[in-house]
Design an enzyme around this catalytic site. Structure first.
Site, short mmCIF file in Angstrom:
data_model
loop_
_atom_site.label_atom_id
_atom_site.label_comp_id
_atom_site.label_asym_id
_atom_site.label_seq_id
_atom_site.Cartn_x
_atom_site.Cartn_y
_atom_site.Cartn_z
CG MET A 148 53.09 112.25 59.17
SD MET A 148 51.59 112.04 60.38
CE MET A 148 51.09 113.80 60.16
CG HIS A 149 55.47 115.82 61.98
ND1 HIS A 149 54.32 116.23 61.88
CD2 HIS A 149 55.53 114.68 62.68
CE1 HIS A 149 53.34 115.76 62.95
NE2 HIS A 149 54.25 114.71 63.43
CG ASP A 184 54.10 107.70 59.59
OD1 ASP A 184 53.33 108.84 59.98
OD2 ASP A 184 55.53 107.54 60.08
#
EC number: 2.7.1.17
Length: 485
Positions: free
Chosen positions: A79-80, A235
């Site tokens: 992520m991110h 995830d």
């Protein structure tokens, strides 16, 4: 057949499953990370697409007949990340990853804007996407001015697969631009971060359709029928789908590169002050709460690299059963920390090392330090009203019985070990593909696995580990002020 693709920090994994979720093939390709400066962490998105070609190639070679029946693809990813494309879809620079903390100052500034926590339900952490774009605006203005779309890592893979700019709710919740309650982009949050709605992908639920495989790729891969690409998931939400954690109070503890303690919720219940992450789940009308530490098995990888010993050999040096805490205390803050400290400056330490200390003692202290970090996450979750009665244990660290016994005793929570080996993010992604293709209800597809073992806390050692946990907390309080220099 359905393909689950999990884009991890260290590699891309693909598993091929049938309608029942039975795995008929799997393949994995490693991906390298660049750290050009301290606190920086980047990857080339072309490495992701090259890895996807390799993974698919391996699956086709080993499972040609099964692969030819492919009907859906599900995506999971770290992520991110900030994957920046110009208006023509061309990559502008390497992707800035989740564990990159260069934007700590920008994150602090955004977080101090009152609306941000109210909208996103979370602290604006340095690893999140929004502060990365603010750093870019200040430090690479030429690149910032050319940004046509910002995609999360798995969604760049989707763009390559489908030509569509699409994301799901769970992954997008980690940007700080999503209204996590209403599950839509917040024009206010975007404006605070000097971004626009048209620079964002469209949004779908993770179990819904999120595109269709390009005709060219279908032809290259020997597929004659259309292939749906599901919305997918970040995830951790994908891992929750893989292990059947979609109902209220069900959860897991993951000893992966980072450490995660996740619990599913049927209501939106943010509490940003605890540094607990509150994100959308990958399925409708569900959310997840997570405590996240940045260096779990990555702490073991770091120790392995510096001792010149494989992780497996270090883990094998542990006693057959738990026998009490190490005399050495390890603080696992190798990349800063999220829950509960939100401290990008703190760094790791060994305390209590003496001239007789051996690699086995250092290994035990690292396992304990990560376990204490996970206890910090549990205490933060408890403060929000969440109290799991048991947790499933997943991730690479879950292969160590000694580490699991340590963790169960430190958390004072039984750990359940799933039977079989396929219950992670790649399976969760494949399950999302099944829902997207067939319109199946997530609860019917995302069932929990059979449990092969239940690891109980060692009652005779709880007090000893509780005392060591208190020392661990005191060491953090003593060292944290010294990290600001």
């Amino acid at each position: 057949m359905y393909l689950g693709l999990d884009l991890g920090t260290s590699g891309l994994r693909g598993i091929l499953v049938d309608d029942t979720g039975h795995v008929v093939g799997d393949a994995e390709v490693s991906i390298s990370t660049s750290t050009p400066k301290p606190s920086w962490s980047e990857q080339d998105p072309l490495d992701w697409t090259n890895a996807c070609e390799e993974v698919v190639g391996k699956l086709r070679v080993g499972n040609r007949q099964a692969f030819s029946k492919l009907r859906g693809i599900g995506l999971s990813g770290h992520m991110h990340g900030a994957t920046l494309l110009d208006p023509d879809g061309e990559i502008l620079r390497p992707c800035i990853l989740w564990n990159d903390t260069r934007s700590a100052d920008e994150a602090r500034t955004l977080d101090q804007t009152p609306e941000m926590r109210a909208i996103s339900g979370n602290i604006v952490f340095p690893g999140f996407t929004a502060p990365k774009l603010e750093w870019l605006r200040a430090n690479e203005p030429d690149v910032f001015s050319k940004v046509g779309k910002v995609l999360l890592p798995k969604d760049y893979l989707r763009f390559w697969l489908t030509g569509e700019y699409v994301s799901d709710m769970s992954d997008s919740a980690g940007t700080s631009w999503l209204d996590v309650d209403t599950r839509q982009w917040s024009e206010k949050a975007l404006a605070i971060g000097h971004m626009r709605t048209e620079q964002m992908p469209s949004l779908v639920e993770g179990s819904d359709r999120g595109g269709e495989l390009k005709v060219r790729l279908r032809q290259d891969w020997g597929l004659s029928n259309p292939v749906v690409v599901a919305g997918g998931a970040g995830d951790n939400a994908a891992a929750a789908c893989g292990i059947g954690s979609i109902n209220d109070g069900t959860g897991f503890v993951s000893l992966g590169t980072s450490g995660v303690l996740l619990v599913a919720r049927e209501a939106y219940a943010p509490d940003p002050e605890t540094a607990v992450h509150c994100f959308c789940h990958a399925v409708p009308d569900r959310w997840i709460q997570m405590g996240v530490m940045l260096s779990a098995t990555n702490s073991m990888n770091w120790l392995s690299r510096n001792l010149g010993e494989p992780v497996e050999r270090l883990a094998a040096s542990m006693p057959g059963k738990l026998n009490g805490p190490s005399a050495i205390t390890f603080l696992p803050y190798l990349s800063g920390e999220r829950t509960p400290h939100n401290n990008s400056h703190i760094r790791g330490a060994f305390l209590g090392v003496d001239i007789s200390s051996e690699p086995a003692e250092l290994t035990q202290s690292v396992m304990e330090g990560v376990s204490f970090g996970m206890r910090d996450c549990l205490e933060a979750l408890k403060s929000t009203g969440t109290q799991p009665n048991s947790l499933m244990a997943v991730g690479g660290g879950a292969r160590s019985q000694f580490w699991l016994e340590t963790l169960a005793t430190v958390l004072q929570v039984p750990l359940e070990m799933p039977k079989g080996s396929e219950f992670g993010a790649a399976l969760g992604a494949a399950r999302l593909a099944i829902c997207a293709v067939n319109g199946a209800e997530p609860a019917q597809v995302m069932t929990p696995p059979e449990i092969r073992e239940r690891i109980e806390p060692r009652g005779d050692l709880i007090d000893a580990y509780e005392n060591e946990y208190r020392r661990y907390r005191q060491f953090y309080q003593a060292l944290a002020p010294l990290a600001l220099r």
